[in-house]
Design an enzyme around this catalytic site. Structure first.
Site, PDB file in Angstrom:
ATOM      1  N   CYS A   2      41.626  45.146  36.138  1.00  0.00           N
ATOM      2  CA  CYS A   2      42.203  45.851  35.016  1.00  0.00           C
ATOM      3  C   CYS A   2      41.452  47.145  34.671  1.00  0.00           C
ATOM      4  O   CYS A   2      40.103  47.137  35.300  1.00  0.00           O
ATOM      5  CB  CYS A   2      41.848  45.057  33.513  1.00  0.00           C
ATOM      6  SG  CYS A   2      42.927  43.751  33.417  1.00  0.00           S
ATOM      7  N   GLY A  28      45.578  48.098  37.550  1.00  0.00           N
ATOM      8  CA  GLY A  28      46.889  47.180  36.898  1.00  0.00           C
ATOM      9  C   GLY A  28      47.890  48.050  36.865  1.00  0.00           C
ATOM     10  O   GLY A  28      47.633  49.348  36.045  1.00  0.00           O
ATOM     11  N   ASN A 102      38.078  44.260  31.015  1.00  0.00           N
ATOM     12  CA  ASN A 102      38.158  44.047  32.475  1.00  0.00           C
ATOM     13  C   ASN A 102      37.167  42.971  32.757  1.00  0.00           C
ATOM     14  O   ASN A 102      35.978  43.006  32.452  1.00  0.00           O
ATOM     15  CB  ASN A 102      37.735  45.308  32.807  1.00  0.00           C
ATOM     16  CG  ASN A 102      37.859  45.132  34.485  1.00  0.00           C
ATOM     17  OD1 ASN A 102      37.188  45.863  35.436  1.00  0.00           O
ATOM     18  ND2 ASN A 102      38.690  44.289  35.162  1.00  0.00           N
ATOM     19  N   GLY A 103      37.926  41.973  33.334  1.00  0.00           N
ATOM     20  CA  GLY A 103      36.971  40.925  33.786  1.00  0.00           C
ATOM     21  C   GLY A 103      37.561  39.646  33.404  1.00  0.00           C
ATOM     22  O   GLY A 103      38.817  39.504  33.265  1.00  0.00           O
ATOM     23  N   TYR A 242      37.715  46.920  48.685  1.00  0.00           N
ATOM     24  CA  TYR A 242      39.233  47.024  48.371  1.00  0.00           C
ATOM     25  C   TYR A 242      39.619  47.710  46.954  1.00  0.00           C
ATOM     26  O   TYR A 242      40.413  48.592  46.706  1.00  0.00           O
ATOM     27  CB  TYR A 242      40.000  45.532  48.440  1.00  0.00           C
ATOM     28  CG  TYR A 242      41.355  45.711  47.972  1.00  0.00           C
ATOM     29  CD1 TYR A 242      42.240  46.423  48.841  1.00  0.00           C
ATOM     30  CD2 TYR A 242      41.888  45.271  46.625  1.00  0.00           C
ATOM     31  CE1 TYR A 242      43.709  46.320  48.454  1.00  0.00           C
ATOM     32  CE2 TYR A 242      43.136  45.224  46.404  1.00  0.00           C
ATOM     33  CZ  TYR A 242      44.084  45.906  47.087  1.00  0.00           C
ATOM     34  OH  TYR A 242      45.225  45.924  46.882  1.00  0.00           O
TER      35      TYR A 242
HETATM   36  P1  AMP Z   1      47.833  39.431  53.112  1.00  0.00           P
HETATM   37  O1  AMP Z   1      48.112  39.850  54.660  1.00  0.00           O
HETATM   38  O2  AMP Z   1      49.328  38.995  52.659  1.00  0.00           O
HETATM   39  O3  AMP Z   1      46.875  38.611  52.751  1.00  0.00           O
HETATM   40  O4  AMP Z   1      47.615  40.794  52.217  1.00  0.00           O
HETATM   41  C1  AMP Z   1      46.489  41.577  52.807  1.00  0.00           C
HETATM   42  C2  AMP Z   1      46.544  42.690  51.878  1.00  0.00           C
HETATM   43  O5  AMP Z   1      46.644  42.706  50.269  1.00  0.00           O
HETATM   44  C3  AMP Z   1      45.133  43.521  51.864  1.00  0.00           C
HETATM   45  O6  AMP Z   1      45.513  44.805  51.919  1.00  0.00           O
HETATM   46  C4  AMP Z   1      44.348  43.219  50.893  1.00  0.00           C
HETATM   47  O7  AMP Z   1      43.289  44.041  50.466  1.00  0.00           O
HETATM   48  C5  AMP Z   1      45.488  43.147  49.526  1.00  0.00           C
HETATM   49  N1  AMP Z   1      44.933  42.420  48.579  1.00  0.00           N
HETATM   50  C6  AMP Z   1      43.725  42.545  48.037  1.00  0.00           C
HETATM   51  N2  AMP Z   1      43.413  41.901  46.955  1.00  0.00           N
HETATM   52  C7  AMP Z   1      44.580  41.076  46.907  1.00  0.00           C
HETATM   53  C8  AMP Z   1      44.895  39.915  45.661  1.00  0.00           C
HETATM   54  N3  AMP Z   1      44.184  39.491  44.802  1.00  0.00           N
HETATM   55  N4  AMP Z   1      45.821  39.606  46.070  1.00  0.00           N
HETATM   56  C9  AMP Z   1      46.671  39.835  47.061  1.00  0.00           C
HETATM   57  N5  AMP Z   1      46.339  40.689  48.057  1.00  0.00           N
HETATM   58  C10 AMP Z   1      45.480  41.337  47.676  1.00  0.00           C
END
Ligand code: AMP
Length: 455
Positions: A2, A28, A102-103, A242
């Site tokens: 968030c 978000g 946030n958290g 990320y």
């Molecule tokens: P996947 O190949 O479906 O695992 O998607 C990978 C991509 O989703 C990468 O760019 C990840 O950084 C991004 N991603 C980052 N955090 C999440 C998350 N919490 N849930 C889903 N995908 C994420």
């Protein structure tokens, strides 16, 4: 995940909050809200959707007062309904309370039950409402002691921006999982999840709110209390990998540079003689630049992003996610035809988007596709505010790297080592939460959560 924002005292509090939330939109995309206060009553506007969909000139003009609290939300607890949008507002014996959180609190469920036993009536399923009830139920008289008492009941991750009558409050949990910074604009104090906000609204960055610190912002002064000082912190390493914007400084260091360094380490650990290095935009961009520069392989933006679509994972249902994967990125065929390609991505969660991307790159004519991931395999869910799925859905929790390589359909797949990741970080390793890579959680989880999600 968030974004939180606050400003006081500023005559255009609502409008500046809206700009601040724009800058935090990546944190978000489900809903946005602003609560203002003019000394007599609150003005509230919350809606589902992007900041640009939620507010217009007329709405912002109706949000009166020089104190504002704002929030953009991606739900980690509670479902996506208007009722569950933030900031949460309630009038209690303690005063007008508004909370942007946030958290993720790991003891929210237990606190919820205890408060209900004492007669509290809950309107939502959000952690933030638990905090509001604690403030309202505090046995303390003094407002600062009230806040200290309420926050001392919490376990887990919280970066909070709150209003208690004419006081704007910023607070971070003792391990400092999520960022929160303080700035100044036209004599007003500004609180924001990320420093990119200050650039956008023309504010000056002053400092980070310290882990365990609570600050009380009044018309003309700030009081700061530091309740609990820990030896080491639990900064979320995934903010660097990320989540945060590359133009922000998180935990006092720039995100772009940290991410590029991850790519450089990846190149040192897993070099490859390829024709082209490309990122999965935007998440892999900074690491891909680092990777290509170390190996002196040309860097190309071989996939073009449609900027009018949000992050794919922010869509809660699987059907929408699959659709969005396809429409979001389109390859530049001449850059890929007959080429040996290295694709750099920040992380793999479920593996489904990566698989779809690789298919597209191959269809565009790539001869070989190799994937490099700028963090280690994600094996454990996050309980402190990042919306990772349960262990069952995390591909690396259940499968070997070779299996994932075949599933995604690449010629080779390498993940940055834990040591490489930590060496790339601008903050010393003792100060990070790396539970998603190790399963070692810095705040002990209640047994019920562990059983449900970790098995
Ligand atoms: P996947 O190949 O479906 O695992 O998607 C990978 C991509 O989703 C990468 O760019 C990840 O950084 C991004 N991603 C980052 N955090 C999440 C998350 N919490 N849930 C889903 N995908 C994420």
């Amino acid at each position: 995940m968030c974004g939180v924002f606050g400003i006081y005292p500023h005559k255009e509090a609502a409008k500046i909050s809206c700009l601040g939330l724009y800058a935090l939109q990546h944190r978000g995309e489900e809903s946005a809200g602003i609560v203002t206060y003019n000394g007599k009553k609150p003005f509230i506007h919350k809606a589902l959707g992007l900041v640009s969909d939620c507010f217009d000139e007329k709405i912002l003009s109706s949000l009166k007062g020089d104190l504002a609290v704002g929030h953009v939300r991606y739900s980690t607890t509670g479902s996506t309904t208007l009722k569950n949008t933030q900031p949460f507002y309630v009038k209690s014996k303690a005063g007008h309370i508004s909370i942007a959180h946030n958290g993720n609190l790991i003891n929210a469920f237990g606190l919820h039950r205890q408060l209900e036993d004492k007669g509290a009536l809950f309107q939502t399923t959000m952690d933030s409402e638990v905090i509001a009830h604690l403030i309202a139920h505090s046995p303390k008289e003094d407002y600062q002691e009230t806040i200290v008492w309420a926050l001392s009941q919490l376990q887990g991750a919280y970066s909070l921006v709150m209003m208690l009558d004419k006081v704007l409050i910023g607070a971070r949990d003792p391990l400092g999982f999520r960022p929160l910074s303080l700035g100044k604009l036209d004599g007003a104090f500004v609180l924001a999840s990320e420093t990119c906000v200050f650039d956008l609204i023309g504010a000056q960055y002053l400092r980070d709110i310290q882990p365990g610190e609570i600050i009380f912002i009044h018309q003309d002064k700030i009081d700061s209390l530091r309740t609990l000082i820990q030896k080491n912190y639990g900064f979320c390493i995934f903010e660097y990998i990320y989540f945060a914007r590359p133009d922000s400084n998180i935990f006092q260091h720039n995100v772009y540079q940290a991410r590029k360094k991850l790519g450089e380490k990846l190149a040192e650990e897993f070099p490859l003689n390829a024709d082209v290095v490309m990122p999965v935009p935007d998440s892999g961009t900074c690491a891909a630049i680092g990777y290509s520069q170390v190996l002196k392989i040309p860097y190309e933006m071989a996939m073009i992003r449609n900027h009018y679509i949000g992050r794919t994972f922010i869509q809660p249902s699987q059907v929408q996610r699959d659709f969005r994967v396809k429409v979001k990125l389109n390859p530049v065929k001449p850059l890929l035809e007959n080429k040996k390609v290295v694709v750099v991505e920040d992380s793999i969660v479920r593996g489904t988007t990566s698989r779809a991307r690789v298919k597209t790159i191959r269809q565009a004519g790539a001869k070989e596709v190799h994937m490099r991931i700028s963090c280690p395999p994600l094996v454990s869910p996050c309980f402190y505010g990042i919306d990772f799925p349960t262990k069952k859905e995390l591909i690396a929790a259940r499968h070997s790297i070779d299996w994932i390589r075949d599933f995604i359909g690449v010629d080779s797949l390498k993940y940055l080592s834990r040591e490489g990741m930590l060496a790339a970080m601008p903050v010393s390793k003792e100060n990070f939460c790396t539970a998603c890579f190790s399963g070692e959680y810095p705040v002990e989880l209640p047994k019920k959560i562990s059983k449900f999600i970790l098995e």
